[in-house]
Design a protein around this motif. Structure first.
Motif, PDB file in Angstrom:
ATOM      1  N   SER A  48     -37.171 -26.054 -10.471  1.00 23.80           N
ATOM      2  CA  SER A  48     -37.789 -25.086  -9.302  1.00 23.80           C
ATOM      3  C   SER A  48     -37.539 -23.915  -9.159  1.00 23.80           C
ATOM      4  N   SER A  49     -38.578 -23.025  -8.976  1.00 24.67           N
ATOM      5  CA  SER A  49     -38.237 -21.749  -9.042  1.00 24.67           C
ATOM      6  C   SER A  49     -37.994 -21.215  -7.749  1.00 24.67           C
ATOM      7  N   GLY A  50     -38.094 -22.022  -6.699  1.00 26.40           N
ATOM      8  CA  GLY A  50     -37.811 -22.038  -5.298  1.00 26.40           C
ATOM      9  C   GLY A  50     -36.849 -22.809  -4.696  1.00 26.40           C
ATOM     10  N   TRP A  51     -36.227 -22.821  -3.600  1.00 24.19           N
ATOM     11  CA  TRP A  51     -35.434 -23.930  -3.118  1.00 24.19           C
ATOM     12  C   TRP A  51     -36.072 -25.268  -2.854  1.00 24.19           C
ATOM     13  N   THR A  52     -35.300 -26.261  -3.323  1.00 20.59           N
ATOM     14  CA  THR A  52     -35.644 -27.700  -3.072  1.00 20.59           C
ATOM     15  C   THR A  52     -34.592 -28.662  -2.899  1.00 20.59           C
ATOM     16  N   LYS A  53     -35.000 -29.540  -2.104  1.00 14.74           N
ATOM     17  CA  LYS A  53     -33.785 -30.547  -1.535  1.00 14.74           C
ATOM     18  C   LYS A  53     -33.820 -31.612  -2.465  1.00 14.74           C
ATOM     19  N   LEU A  54     -32.716 -31.870  -2.749  1.00 18.75           N
ATOM     20  CA  LEU A  54     -32.411 -33.311  -3.616  1.00 18.75           C
ATOM     21  C   LEU A  54     -31.374 -34.105  -2.815  1.00 18.75           C
ATOM     22  N   SER A  55     -31.702 -35.325  -3.128  1.00 15.65           N
ATOM     23  CA  SER A  55     -30.833 -36.665  -2.170  1.00 15.65           C
ATOM     24  C   SER A  55     -30.515 -37.577  -3.241  1.00 15.65           C
ATOM     25  N   VAL A  56     -29.328 -38.007  -3.153  1.00 17.87           N
ATOM     26  CA  VAL A  56     -28.831 -38.993  -4.217  1.00 17.87           C
ATOM     27  C   VAL A  56     -27.997 -40.032  -3.546  1.00 17.87           C
ATOM     28  N   PRO A  57     -28.822 -41.251  -3.294  1.00 21.07           N
ATOM     29  CA  PRO A  57     -27.840 -42.358  -2.678  1.00 21.07           C
ATOM     30  C   PRO A  57     -26.890 -43.000  -3.750  1.00 21.07           C
ATOM     31  N   PHE A  58     -25.674 -43.345  -3.164  1.00 19.71           N
ATOM     32  CA  PHE A  58     -24.599 -43.976  -4.082  1.00 19.71           C
ATOM     33  C   PHE A  58     -23.829 -44.770  -3.138  1.00 19.71           C
ATOM     34  N   THR A  59     -23.176 -45.699  -3.728  1.00 19.80           N
ATOM     35  CA  THR A  59     -21.941 -46.652  -3.110  1.00 19.80           C
ATOM     36  C   THR A  59     -20.675 -46.468  -3.676  1.00 19.80           C
ATOM     37  N   THR A  60     -19.749 -46.075  -2.751  1.00 17.71           N
ATOM     38  CA  THR A  60     -18.443 -45.914  -3.248  1.00 17.71           C
ATOM     39  C   THR A  60     -17.898 -47.260  -3.722  1.00 17.71           C
ATOM     40  N   SER A  61     -16.794 -47.130  -4.849  1.00 13.37           N
ATOM     41  CA  SER A  61     -16.116 -48.277  -5.102  1.00 13.37           C
ATOM     42  C   SER A  61     -14.864 -48.578  -4.375  1.00 13.37           C
ATOM     43  N   SER A  62     -14.203 -49.384  -4.702  1.00 13.14           N
ATOM     44  CA  SER A  62     -12.779 -49.715  -3.804  1.00 13.14           C
ATOM     45  C   SER A  62     -11.914 -48.619  -3.631  1.00 13.14           C
ATOM     46  N   SER A  63     -11.977 -47.664  -4.550  1.00 14.16           N
ATOM     47  CA  SER A  63     -11.210 -46.287  -4.300  1.00 14.16           C
ATOM     48  C   SER A  63     -11.677 -45.296  -2.999  1.00 14.16           C
ATOM     49  N   GLY A  64     -13.050 -45.386  -3.217  1.00 14.79           N
ATOM     50  CA  GLY A  64     -13.596 -44.547  -2.129  1.00 14.79           C
ATOM     51  C   GLY A  64     -13.811 -42.950  -2.490  1.00 14.79           C
ATOM     52  N   THR A  65     -13.067 -42.633  -3.566  1.00 20.71           N
ATOM     53  CA  THR A  65     -13.111 -41.107  -4.229  1.00 20.71           C
ATOM     54  C   THR A  65     -13.902 -40.875  -5.204  1.00 20.71           C
ATOM     55  N   VAL A  66     -14.852 -39.882  -4.873  1.00 24.07           N
ATOM     56  CA  VAL A  66     -15.858 -39.522  -5.915  1.00 24.07           C
ATOM     57  C   VAL A  66     -15.955 -37.921  -5.981  1.00 24.07           C
ATOM     58  N   THR A  67     -16.523 -37.515  -7.189  1.00 21.05           N
ATOM     59  CA  THR A  67     -16.528 -36.235  -7.579  1.00 21.05           C
ATOM     60  C   THR A  67     -18.042 -35.873  -7.293  1.00 21.05           C
ATOM     61  N   VAL A  68     -18.160 -34.792  -6.367  1.00 18.97           N
ATOM     62  CA  VAL A  68     -19.756 -34.185  -6.240  1.00 18.97           C
ATOM     63  C   VAL A  68     -19.855 -33.136  -7.064  1.00 18.97           C
ATOM     64  N   TYR A  69     -21.084 -33.007  -7.696  1.00 20.63           N
ATOM     65  CA  TYR A  69     -21.102 -31.935  -8.684  1.00 20.63           C
ATOM     66  C   TYR A  69     -22.697 -31.293  -8.575  1.00 20.63           C
ATOM     67  N   LEU A  70     -22.778 -29.863  -9.141  1.00 28.76           N
ATOM     68  CA  LEU A  70     -23.883 -29.049  -9.317  1.00 28.76           C
ATOM     69  C   LEU A  70     -23.612 -28.655 -10.803  1.00 28.76           C
ATOM     70  N   HIS A  71     -24.771 -28.861 -11.534  1.00 28.31           N
ATOM     71  CA  HIS A  71     -24.641 -28.309 -12.838  1.00 28.31           C
ATOM     72  C   HIS A  71     -26.049 -28.216 -13.505  1.00 28.31           C
ATOM     73  N   GLY A  72     -26.040 -27.097 -14.482  1.00 32.27           N
ATOM     74  CA  GLY A  72     -27.438 -26.974 -15.000  1.00 32.27           C
ATOM     75  C   GLY A  72     -27.446 -27.868 -16.413  1.00 32.27           C
ATOM     76  N   TRP A  73     -28.136 -27.287 -17.396  1.00 31.03           N
ATOM     77  CA  TRP A  73     -28.085 -27.919 -18.689  1.00 31.03           C
ATOM     78  C   TRP A  73     -27.635 -26.757 -19.642  1.00 31.03           C
ATOM     79  N   TYR A  74     -27.216 -27.349 -21.152  1.00 30.43           N
ATOM     80  CA  TYR A  74     -27.061 -26.765 -22.108  1.00 30.43           C
ATOM     81  C   TYR A  74     -27.962 -25.561 -22.519  1.00 30.43           C
ATOM     82  N   GLY A  75     -27.642 -24.279 -22.499  1.00 30.39           N
ATOM     83  CA  GLY A  75     -28.433 -23.177 -22.979  1.00 30.39           C
ATOM     84  C   GLY A  75     -29.565 -22.723 -22.052  1.00 30.39           C
ATOM     85  N   GLN A  76     -29.649 -23.443 -20.984  1.00 33.34           N
ATOM     86  CA  GLN A  76     -30.746 -23.124 -19.979  1.00 33.34           C
ATOM     87  C   GLN A  76     -30.121 -22.293 -18.969  1.00 33.34           C
TER      88      GLN A  76
END
Length: 580
Positions: free
Chosen positions: A541-569
């Motif tokens: 997207s060349s402009g701001w776009t909202k993304l949503s990611v549903p997920f369910t935690t495991s028994s630990s409840g701890t997750v790592t949230v991330y933003l990234h692009g792709w190699y060479g882009q």
């Protein structure tokens, strides 16, 4: 190697080979034979597709010898190998020739490797692709004379292990090349790199060797990939290396009954995958494991010690498994290379030690405490006194080491206490070991959580004006433009060997469903979670776009949230992240 991702971006051409380099032109079969490799050699794999210079990394890491991965056909059915199957990277002096010359000038050499998981899985491994034994042999001979090579590695995995026609063609070609080399005053050695179980080769790998015996093809080294077991067990990777090698020794003793025990051990190679392998944290090869394997390998007199891969020998992505550019554990850059380097015959071995911390990271709530074990080991020579210290603790965090001095091989305790006033964030603590032989360090990653709401992120809108507790790969951070709302946004900067990932650890309720949301801008902008849940989505997207990611935690409840692009882009941006 298994599950290798082929990263084609940012490949760069090598400079023209000079006459003094000592390399020869393809087809000059009577040229001076290559110098043999040492009887014991450390030769980690180099990922040829990254665009990096193998000579530069060899000099930086101290790994004088490299296994160059991989050569394969560009398309199934072809009989012409290219580096990484890239037609712009032919077997020629203009491709890696100057690097190979520089490596030799520094007292080392290279072992080109054919195959690898991608080629073996797509039919582009040379003997799977080409049905003419003579053309396969000619390709090997062309490689030998082009670069004046003394040893070729054949990495056979996945579908190549069941392609009986390809196995037979490959071994017949090896025999043809060995006869050609003998007639031209050369000695060319071949190694097979094969997957293994903890008890030795599986039947498919053993069948490759049995076929070689049937074709009178001499296999000088059988190199086992002692990782990616995928058996659902938690592994002591050093112990499993030893049981796997003993199993291979027993198998080779049956295949080659005339060989002595020293000759059998001298025909075995070991390739580890440093850090967290493709399977995950249950298969983690640590610096302490490396010390154990090194001492065992020296005592047994094996031929080759290697690992996948040189570009992974750094601690740039703690907790992440199977990444081509980092080990996934807390370590110093080149820890594994420097520990294994003295394995090569002729290297000067003096007293040395290693230092590691286990576990390598922890997450605590402000006001609480934690601890870890600092483990030292004899890396070479004899044990010596090692002084231990810790630095890098921020305000509100007290870190101590007890005792402050141990004999190499001993352990100490890292104790960490925090106050309620410490700012939430991720803090790298440096553990330093000092002895008469020199100093080694390792890193402990401390994450402090504070007042973040149970269903929210810290600094999700980036309005703090600084990234903490977000951490980003090189080039990433907070920017004032473009922004979705407010004054600041997050920037992730991909490169040839990184996705530019920015991330933070969030503790949520265990076994609970959530949705991560965020606004992104740029090509190949990814948002997701790993750890106690795995989910992601992406957009261009060349402009701001909202993304949503549903997920369910495991028994630990701890997750790592991330933003990234792709190699060479291009650069990607994120803003106004939330979890609901």
């Amino acid at each position: 190697m298994r599950l290798r991702r082929t990263v084609q971006a940012a490949l760069s051409a090598c400079t023209t080979l000079v006459a003094a380099a000592g390399l020869v032109t393809a087809g000059t079969g009577t040229a001076q034979a290559a110098a043999p490799l040492p009887s014991r050699v450390f030769a980690p794999y180099f990922e040829s597709w990254t665009g990096q210079s193998p000579a530069t990394l060899a000099a930086q890491s101290g790994a004088k010898y490299l296994t160059m991965a991989f050569l394969q056909a560009a398309t199934k059915g072809s009989c012409t190998p290219y580096w990484n199957g890239d037609t712009s990277k032919p077997v020629s002096s203009s491709t890696f020739g100057a690097d190979i010359a520089a490596i030799r000038a520094n007292g080392g050499d290279v072992i080109p490797s054919f195959g690898g998981y991608t080629a073996d899985n797509t039919g582009t491994e040379l003997a799977d692709s080409c049905t003419d034994v003579n053309q396969i042999a000619a390709a090997y001979e062309n490689l030998i004379t082009t670069y004046d090579i003394g040893r070729i590695d054949l990495d056979i995995e996945d579908n190549s292990l069941t392609n009986t026609a390809g196995i037979d063609r490959r071994n017949k070609a090896i025999k043809t090349v060995q006869d050609w080399a003998a007639a031209n005053g050369r000695t060319v050695r071949f190694s097979y790199t094969l997957p293994t179980t903890t008890g030795g080769l599986a039947a498919s790998g053993l069948a490759v060797l049995k076929n070689a015996v049937g074709n009178n093809a001499r296999i000088d080294v059988v190199n086992m990939m002692t990782f990616d077991y995928y058996d659902g067990a938690t592994h002591d990777m050093a112990a499993d290396t030893q049981t796997s090698a003993q199993g291979l020794y027993n198998q080779l003793a049956e295949l080659y009954p005339s060989k002595t025990p020293a000759q059998l051990w001298g025909s075995i190679g070991i390739t580890e995958m440093v850090g967290i392998d493709d399977y995950g944290a249950a298969e983690t090869f640590t610096v302490a494991n490396a010390t154990t394997v090194y001492n065992w390998a020296v005592s047994k007199g094996i031929n080759t010690l290697s690992f996948w891969a040189l570009q992974r020998d750094n601690g740039g992505c703690p907790g992440k498994g199977g990444d081509d550019s980092c080990s996934g554990i807390s370590q110093n850059t080149w820890d594994f290379s420097q520990l294994f380097a003295p394995f090569t015959s002729g290297s000067t071995v003096t007293n040395d030690f290693s230092v590691a911390v286990n576990p390598g990271s922890a997450t605590v709530t402000a006001g609480s405490s934690t601890s870890a074990a600092i483990v030292t080991a004899v890396a070479a020579g004899s044990a010596q006194s090692v002084s231990l210290s810790v630095s890098g603790a921020p305000a509100g965090v007290t870190a101590t080491v007890t005792p402050g001095s141990v004999t190499a091989g001993g352990s100490a305790t890292l104790a960490i206490a925090t106050t309620s006033a410490v700012a939430p964030g991720r803090y790298p603590l440096t553990i330093t070991g000092s002895a008469a032989s020199g100093t080694h360090t390792t890193t402990y990653a401390l994450t402090v959580t504070g007042t973040a709401p149970s269903t929210g992120l810290v600094n999700g809108d980036l309005e703090a004006g600084s990234p903490a507790p977000w951490t980003c790969q090189s080039g990433g951070g907070v920017v004032s433009t473009p922004v979705h709302a407010g004054s600041y946004a997050l920037r992730a900067a991909p490169g040839a060997i990184q996705t530019g990932e920015c991330s933070q650890i969030v503790t949520l309720q265990p076994n609970t469903s959530y949705t991560l949301s965020g606004w992104v801008q740029g090509d190949y902008a990814y948002v997701g979670v790993t750890g106690g849940a795995t989910a992601s989505t992406w957009t261009n997207s060349s402009g701001w776009t909202k993304l949503s990611v549903p997920f369910t935690t495991s028994s630990s409840g701890t997750v790592t949230v991330y933003l990234h692009g792709w190699y060479g882009q291009g650069t990607v941006y994120g803003d106004d992240f939330s979890i609901a």
